[in-house]
Design an enzyme around this catalytic site. Structure first.
Site, PDB file in Angstrom:
ATOM      1  N   TYR A 123     -10.480  15.615   0.142  1.00 42.34           N
ATOM      2  CA  TYR A 123     -10.881  14.841  -1.026  1.00 42.34           C
ATOM      3  C   TYR A 123     -12.350  15.147  -1.243  1.00 42.34           C
ATOM      4  O   TYR A 123     -13.179  14.827  -0.378  1.00 42.34           O
ATOM      5  CB  TYR A 123     -10.734  13.338  -0.767  1.00 42.34           C
ATOM      6  CG  TYR A 123      -9.390  12.754  -1.079  1.00 42.34           C
ATOM      7  CD1 TYR A 123      -8.752  13.027  -2.284  1.00 42.34           C
ATOM      8  CD2 TYR A 123      -8.762  11.892  -0.183  1.00 42.34           C
ATOM      9  CE1 TYR A 123      -7.527  12.464  -2.578  1.00 42.34           C
ATOM     10  CE2 TYR A 123      -7.536  11.319  -0.475  1.00 42.34           C
ATOM     11  CZ  TYR A 123      -6.917  11.617  -1.674  1.00 42.34           C
ATOM     12  OH  TYR A 123      -5.708  11.057  -1.975  1.00 42.34           O
ATOM     13  N   TYR A 158       0.848  -1.203   0.000  1.00 45.35           N
ATOM     14  CA  TYR A 158       0.000   0.000   0.000  1.00 45.35           C
ATOM     15  C   TYR A 158       0.884   1.255   0.000  1.00 45.35           C
ATOM     16  O   TYR A 158       0.656   2.196  -0.755  1.00 45.35           O
ATOM     17  CB  TYR A 158      -0.923  -0.009   1.225  1.00 45.35           C
ATOM     18  CG  TYR A 158      -1.527   1.333   1.566  1.00 45.35           C
ATOM     19  CD1 TYR A 158      -2.349   2.005   0.658  1.00 45.35           C
ATOM     20  CD2 TYR A 158      -1.286   1.940   2.801  1.00 45.35           C
ATOM     21  CE1 TYR A 158      -2.899   3.247   0.977  1.00 45.35           C
ATOM     22  CE2 TYR A 158      -1.843   3.170   3.130  1.00 45.35           C
ATOM     23  CZ  TYR A 158      -2.642   3.825   2.205  1.00 45.35           C
ATOM     24  OH  TYR A 158      -3.176   5.050   2.523  1.00 45.35           O
ATOM     25  N   GLY A 187       6.802  12.229   1.464  1.00 45.18           N
ATOM     26  CA  GLY A 187       5.755  11.255   1.782  1.00 45.18           C
ATOM     27  C   GLY A 187       6.296   9.945   2.312  1.00 45.18           C
ATOM     28  O   GLY A 187       6.589   9.800   3.506  1.00 45.18           O
ATOM     29  N   SER A 207       6.806  14.290  -4.545  1.00 36.01           N
ATOM     30  CA  SER A 207       6.927  13.074  -5.381  1.00 36.01           C
ATOM     31  C   SER A 207       8.391  12.704  -5.601  1.00 36.01           C
ATOM     32  O   SER A 207       9.155  13.492  -6.178  1.00 36.01           O
ATOM     33  CB  SER A 207       6.228  13.197  -6.746  1.00 36.01           C
ATOM     34  OG  SER A 207       4.819  13.320  -6.561  1.00 36.01           O
ATOM     35  N   HIS A 259       1.313  12.562  -7.099  1.00 36.90           N
ATOM     36  CA  HIS A 259       0.770  11.694  -6.057  1.00 36.90           C
ATOM     37  C   HIS A 259       1.766  10.544  -5.798  1.00 36.90           C
ATOM     38  O   HIS A 259       1.379   9.407  -5.543  1.00 36.90           O
ATOM     39  CB  HIS A 259      -0.583  11.133  -6.492  1.00 36.90           C
ATOM     40  CG  HIS A 259      -1.579  10.976  -5.378  1.00 36.90           C
ATOM     41  ND1 HIS A 259      -2.567  11.896  -5.123  1.00 36.90           N
ATOM     42  CD2 HIS A 259      -1.751  10.006  -4.442  1.00 36.90           C
ATOM     43  CE1 HIS A 259      -3.308  11.481  -4.100  1.00 36.90           C
ATOM     44  NE2 HIS A 259      -2.828  10.336  -3.664  1.00 36.90           N
TER      45      HIS A 259
HETATM   46  C1  LIG Z   1       0.439   5.636   1.759  1.00 38.51           C
HETATM   47  C2  LIG Z   1       0.106   6.925   1.051  1.00 38.51           C
HETATM   48  C3  LIG Z   1      -1.126   7.507   1.265  1.00 38.51           C
HETATM   49  C4  LIG Z   1      -1.434   8.712   0.620  1.00 38.51           C
HETATM   50  N1  LIG Z   1      -2.631   9.323   0.890  1.00 38.51           N
HETATM   51  C5  LIG Z   1      -2.878  10.545   0.364  1.00 38.51           C
HETATM   52  C6  LIG Z   1      -4.051  11.261   0.754  1.00 38.51           C
HETATM   53  O1  LIG Z   1      -4.842  10.799   1.550  1.00 38.51           O
HETATM   54  N2  LIG Z   1      -4.240  12.488   0.187  1.00 38.51           N
HETATM   55  C7  LIG Z   1      -3.352  13.050  -0.704  1.00 38.51           C
HETATM   56  O2  LIG Z   1      -3.566  14.172  -1.180  1.00 38.51           O
HETATM   57  N3  LIG Z   1      -2.236  12.384  -1.073  1.00 38.51           N
HETATM   58  C8  LIG Z   1      -1.973  11.168  -0.544  1.00 38.51           C
HETATM   59  N4  LIG Z   1      -0.810  10.524  -0.878  1.00 38.51           N
HETATM   60  C9  LIG Z   1       0.141  11.163  -1.801  1.00 38.51           C
HETATM   61  C10 LIG Z   1       1.137  12.024  -1.025  1.00 38.51           C
HETATM   62  O3  LIG Z   1       0.503  13.161  -0.480  1.00 38.51           O
HETATM   63  C11 LIG Z   1       2.282  12.510  -1.913  1.00 38.51           C
HETATM   64  O4  LIG Z   1       1.767  13.121  -3.064  1.00 38.51           O
HETATM   65  C12 LIG Z   1       3.254  11.404  -2.319  1.00 38.51           C
HETATM   66  O5  LIG Z   1       3.389  10.440  -1.311  1.00 38.51           O
HETATM   67  C13 LIG Z   1       4.617  12.031  -2.602  1.00 38.51           C
HETATM   68  O6  LIG Z   1       5.510  11.103  -3.120  1.00 38.51           O
HETATM   69  P1  LIG Z   1       6.637  10.336  -2.241  1.00 38.51           P
HETATM   70  O7  LIG Z   1       5.890   9.354  -1.392  1.00 38.51           O
HETATM   71  O8  LIG Z   1       7.462   9.713  -3.290  1.00 38.51           O
HETATM   72  O9  LIG Z   1       7.365  11.375  -1.404  1.00 38.51           O
HETATM   73  C14 LIG Z   1      -0.490   9.303  -0.262  1.00 38.51           C
HETATM   74  C15 LIG Z   1       0.736   8.690  -0.459  1.00 38.51           C
HETATM   75  C16 LIG Z   1       1.055   7.524   0.192  1.00 38.51           C
HETATM   76  C17 LIG Z   1       2.410   6.904  -0.026  1.00 38.51           C
END
Ligand SMILES: Cc1cc2nc3c(=O)[nH]c(=O)nc-3n(C[C@H](O)[C@H](O)[C@H](O)COP(=O)(O)O)c2cc1C
Length: 369
Positions: free
Chosen positions: A133, A28, A324, A302, A270
């Site tokens: 969201y 996940y 993230g 990202s 994302h």
């Molecule tokens: C486990 C997980 C859950 C995430 N849930 C959300 C979320 O609820 N809302 C959102 O805007 N982005 C969500 N994201 C995207 C992150 O905000 C972000 O864009 C992304 O993790 C950045 O990339 P990185 O993990 O390579 O740093 C999620 C990412 C991960 C890894």
């Protein structure tokens, strides 16, 4: 060996996390859309960017403080909004909120957080940003925004790159759901990862904490595809604080958001979790910066894996950078100590990188063409 010695890179934390987490939770967090080419390509693109060393500039005193939407931050990176963080480690959401309070950094609190937005705001001491969201229902969104306002949030992030949840084969193969259900394959998975399972059993399975009792429901796969520019304008009007839009990769979209009175944009794919064929967001950042000019607040997330990546994002035009997965893996690897270690490591790497480049401040980083 202490966690400080064991985590010297993102990959160290990822491997420790891999041993601790059930496959379902690891996939996940780690997984991305499709064949995960988009996610890898962005990281490779970041890796190929080169930074120019400079000499004899007296870089003895280096300053990592930044200003973002009127807030001073102690370190040059914040926390991405992420749903169900407590799957990484019991109490993970609050660890992140305490981190935000300690360093004065923005902390994206997801609609799908596993701790209530009220508790997160209080713990983050004014540093939490609420991430919305849109679920197709304006009334339900308004209820959440009212709660966020009462809880003291000053900044709203509207995530716009999830009209549908991306096709993520690793999640689907593992049967990942939020809240999760335990079938035979999860039973085997959890049995083989007893430290995580006992911790989760003891602390209670993470839930979508913003939707408990009579607070409505959250369907991760709710159809958000109906969102359009009129929704954007409506939210701009009803939300009185700073309004930031996350998940932008197109120059024309960015220009239109700027014209619509949005206070800042997060350029993001994302983390590659939505569209596998996406262009590298690190390149989109540069193009959007050029189009929007030097003054417009532009943020980036990202594929950030180390301090040099953070510096590169600034060199490509970011005014602030968000991290993230690195933080989730750090907590899975070593709880709050693991998180503190990852943050210390990344901040130290930023500082060392500045020194090598003959710079004392983030704002001195020259633009990469
Ligand atoms: C486990 C997980 C859950 C995430 N849930 C959300 C979320 O609820 N809302 C959102 O805007 N982005 C969500 N994201 C995207 C992150 O905000 C972000 O864009 C992304 O993790 C950045 O990339 P990185 O993990 O390579 O740093 C999620 C990412 C991960 C890894």
């Amino acid at each position: 060996m202490s966690i400080g010695n064991r985590i010297q890179t993102f990959e160290d934390a990822r491997q420790l996390a891999r041993g601790y987490l059930p496959w379902m939770v690891f996939d996940y967090i780690d997984g991305a859309a499709g064949e995960e080419v988009g996610e890898r390509l962005n990281r490779e693109t970041i890796r190929t960017l080169r930074l120019q060393p400079r000499i004899l500039n007296d870089v003895e005193h280096r300053d990592l403080k930044m200003h973002i939407l009127g807030q001073e931050t102690g370190i040059p990176f914040g926390i991405c909004p992420m749903g169900m963080c407590n799957l990484a480690r019991p109490g993970a959401d609050l660890m992140l909120a305490r981190l935000a309070a300690k360093h004065g950094i923005p902390h994206g609190v997801s609609t799908a957080a596993s701790t209530s937005l009220e508790r997160m705001s209080e713990t983050a001491e004014g540093n939490a940003w609420f991430q919305l969201y849109f679920n197709g229902n304006q009334e339900a969104s308004l209820d959440l925004l009212k709660r966020a306002e009462v809880a003291g949030y000053k900044t709203l992030i509207l995530t716009v790159d999830v009209p549908e949840v991306g096709h993520r084969p690793r999640e689907l193969r593992r049967g990942f759901r939020a809240p999760f259900k335990i079938g035979p394959s999860q039973f085997i998975d959890f049995t083989l990862h007893p430290r995580w399972s006992l911790g989760t059993l003891f602390n209670g399975a993470p839930e979508l904490a913003n939707f408990s009792g009579d607070q409505g429901t959250f369907d991760r796969h709710a159809n958000r595809a109906g969102a359009d520019w009129s929704l954007l304008n409506w939210l701009r009007d009803v939300w009185k604080g700073h309004f930031v839009v996350k998940g932008v990769l197109d120059v024309e979209d960015a220009t239109r958001l700027q014209a619509a009175g949005v206070d800042g944009i997060i350029v993001s794919s994302h983390g590659g979790r939505q569209l596998d064929s996406v262009p590298p967001p690190i390149l989109a950042l540069r193009a959007i910066r050029v189009a929007l000019g030097d003054k417009y607040p532009l943020f980036y997330d990202s594929g950030i894996r180390c301090g040099e990546d953070i510096v590169k994002a600034y060199a490509m035009g970011a005014d602030y950078v968000f991290v993230g997965r690195a933080l989730l893996f750090a907590m899975a690897a070593g709880g709050e100590a693991g998180l503190a270690r990852m943050v210390e490591l990344m901040a130290k790497q930023v500082s060392i990188t500045l020194a090598q480049m003959g710079l004392s401040r983030i704002s001195d980083i020259p633009a990469l063409k």
